[in-house]
Design a protein around this motif. Sequence first.
Motif, PDB file in Angstrom:
ATOM      1  N   ASN A  40      -7.372  -5.901  -5.972  1.00 42.49           N
ATOM      2  CA  ASN A  40      -6.373  -6.085  -4.927  1.00 42.49           C
ATOM      3  C   ASN A  40      -6.571  -5.043  -3.838  1.00 42.49           C
ATOM      4  O   ASN A  40      -6.611  -3.840  -4.118  1.00 42.49           O
ATOM      5  CB  ASN A  40      -4.964  -5.961  -5.513  1.00 42.49           C
ATOM      6  N   ASP A  42      -4.870  -3.332  -1.679  1.00 40.75           N
ATOM      7  CA  ASP A  42      -3.561  -2.828  -1.276  1.00 40.75           C
ATOM      8  C   ASP A  42      -3.651  -1.349  -0.979  1.00 40.75           C
ATOM      9  O   ASP A  42      -4.481  -0.647  -1.547  1.00 40.75           O
ATOM     10  CB  ASP A  42      -2.539  -3.026  -2.399  1.00 40.75           C
ATOM     11  N   ARG A  86      -8.581  -9.772  -3.681  1.00 38.28           N
ATOM     12  CA  ARG A  86      -7.275 -10.353  -3.360  1.00 38.28           C
ATOM     13  C   ARG A  86      -6.698  -9.522  -2.223  1.00 38.28           C
ATOM     14  O   ARG A  86      -6.466  -8.332  -2.371  1.00 38.28           O
ATOM     15  CB  ARG A  86      -6.352 -10.338  -4.580  1.00 38.28           C
ATOM     16  N   PRO A  88      -3.782  -8.746   0.025  1.00 36.38           N
ATOM     17  CA  PRO A  88      -2.359  -8.884   0.329  1.00 36.38           C
ATOM     18  C   PRO A  88      -2.105  -8.732   1.827  1.00 36.38           C
ATOM     19  O   PRO A  88      -2.615  -7.814   2.473  1.00 36.38           O
ATOM     20  CB  PRO A  88      -1.708  -7.736  -0.451  1.00 36.38           C
ATOM     21  N   ASP A  90       1.271  -8.648   4.290  1.00 37.73           N
ATOM     22  CA  ASP A  90       2.732  -8.650   4.385  1.00 37.73           C
ATOM     23  C   ASP A  90       3.160  -9.656   5.442  1.00 37.73           C
ATOM     24  O   ASP A  90       2.828  -9.495   6.624  1.00 37.73           O
ATOM     25  CB  ASP A  90       3.223  -7.251   4.749  1.00 37.73           C
ATOM     26  N   ASP A 127      -3.611 -13.594   0.311  1.00 40.82           N
ATOM     27  CA  ASP A 127      -2.337 -13.504  -0.418  1.00 40.82           C
ATOM     28  C   ASP A 127      -1.215 -13.113   0.540  1.00 40.82           C
ATOM     29  O   ASP A 127      -1.173 -11.969   0.995  1.00 40.82           O
ATOM     30  CB  ASP A 127      -2.508 -12.466  -1.536  1.00 40.82           C
ATOM     31  N   HIS A 129       1.867 -11.655   0.771  1.00 38.29           N
ATOM     32  CA  HIS A 129       2.426 -10.798  -0.265  1.00 38.29           C
ATOM     33  C   HIS A 129       3.840 -10.363   0.111  1.00 38.29           C
ATOM     34  O   HIS A 129       4.065  -9.223   0.547  1.00 38.29           O
ATOM     35  CB  HIS A 129       1.512  -9.579  -0.448  1.00 38.29           C
ATOM     36  N   ASN A 175       3.736 -14.257  -3.094  1.00 43.06           N
ATOM     37  CA  ASN A 175       3.527 -13.342  -4.215  1.00 43.06           C
ATOM     38  C   ASN A 175       4.823 -13.136  -4.992  1.00 43.06           C
ATOM     39  O   ASN A 175       5.885 -12.902  -4.409  1.00 43.06           O
ATOM     40  CB  ASN A 175       3.052 -11.983  -3.682  1.00 43.06           C
ATOM     41  N   GLU A 345      -2.836 -10.032 -10.910  1.00 44.70           N
ATOM     42  CA  GLU A 345      -2.495  -8.603 -10.924  1.00 44.70           C
ATOM     43  C   GLU A 345      -2.396  -8.109 -12.355  1.00 44.70           C
ATOM     44  O   GLU A 345      -1.838  -8.782 -13.222  1.00 44.70           O
ATOM     45  CB  GLU A 345      -1.146  -8.325 -10.236  1.00 44.70           C
ATOM     46  N   TRP A 385      -4.955  -4.312  -9.980  1.00 48.22           N
ATOM     47  CA  TRP A 385      -4.091  -3.637  -9.007  1.00 48.22           C
ATOM     48  C   TRP A 385      -4.265  -2.142  -9.230  1.00 48.22           C
ATOM     49  O   TRP A 385      -4.022  -1.645 -10.330  1.00 48.22           O
ATOM     50  CB  TRP A 385      -2.622  -4.038  -9.230  1.00 48.22           C
TER      51      TRP A 385
END
Length: 418
Positions: A40, A42, A86, A88, A90, A127, A129, A175, A345, A385
């Motif tokens: 991920n 992130d 993946r 993410p 927002d 994603d 998210h 998500n 995740e 994750w």
Amino acid sequence: MAFHFTRLKVVWHIGLIVALLLSMALPSLAGGFRPGRGLNMDIWVLWPAEEKWGDPSTMLPFPEWRQHVTDDQLAMVRDAGIDTIRMPVDPRPFLSPRASDLQEQLRASVIASAKKLTGMGFRVVFDLHLIPDGQTPHGLFTDEQRWADYLALVGDFAGRLARFETNAIAFEPINEPPTECDLAAAPDWQRRMEALYGAIRAKAPDLTVIATGGCMSHADGLAALDPTPFDDDTLFTFHSYAPFLLTHQGAGWAGDVAPHVTGLPFPTYDENEERARNGLAETLRRVRTDAPFLRRAGIAAYIEEEFAKIDTRDELVLDMVTPFATVSRWAEQHSIAADRIFLGEFGMIRQEYDRPDSTDPANRAAYYSRTIELAERYGFGWAMWGWGGAFGIVTAFGDEPAEPNVLNTVRNLPPDER
């Protein structure tokens, strides 16, 4: 626990073999996207407040990892054996009037970010998210206009993603939907997931969709989803952080229990047994001194009860395998091949923000290794994750490197034969 370890281990392996044999006979994904070994992307550490969402110097390039992650880091991750990212995104800035003047630039930047990753040879899970604010994320499930705006956003991105090669990208439109986890809530989430799917298919008939159940994408949420309305170019995802007491210890944002938990190793038995008991004692001491006075007894009892479920080999194995077995049974019942299941995740916290104590790197790597082994024995793709922050695998906080143990675990995996 009444299970004898040898018996449990035999039953577990028989179940895995049966699952794999059945999955070989089931129809696989027809020429679309297949997730492999993933991470991920992130960070979230420097995510700005909403009043800054209209400032291009703050927001672009978007998502925020583009402002920190280097090509050398991406190449290092790819060379370690990660083939799937993946990504993410927002969605809140796209729904906020604060960012109204930046809409096209933000959307174009997100697509450019996905192209950057696919251009480096990664398969990308796009994603959206959504970060919940309680049980009703930003009015999405209570305000029909808000929901309509979200569906429109999903459709817009679907049209943009339709220009990618079909085997390079998949679209996960939401998500961890925070719906109730009882079966009575399942029909409402079913309706919403079908609406998200329909918004994608209206703009992108051939794009691989990743559908999820409710209940924060828990295995039980997926098991309550009826997959029949979705076509063969649909994957299904679930998340697993079992056992939560270990994976989220110290996390201040994970309820009123996790912030007090510290020092619990993985696994909890054999050479780690004494450390586990000491960690439990320190955790209970923290509860007695730091928890709200009227909650102390309840929190302490809950922690002791949860620890008792994972303090032996048999119990820990059962706790970790249960989500996988639940999803595998559901897939078999609906003739869904294992390569259409994506563990989107999983992970174990490295260090909570502003706390000095951190998870032992070797224990943490052991947790990731055990979960990866489970996922691959069941034939599922997976994504750890995550890149940075509290669960950082590549970086810790800011641009400081994290310990290499977890990535070394991936480097040392045998070739992916799924």
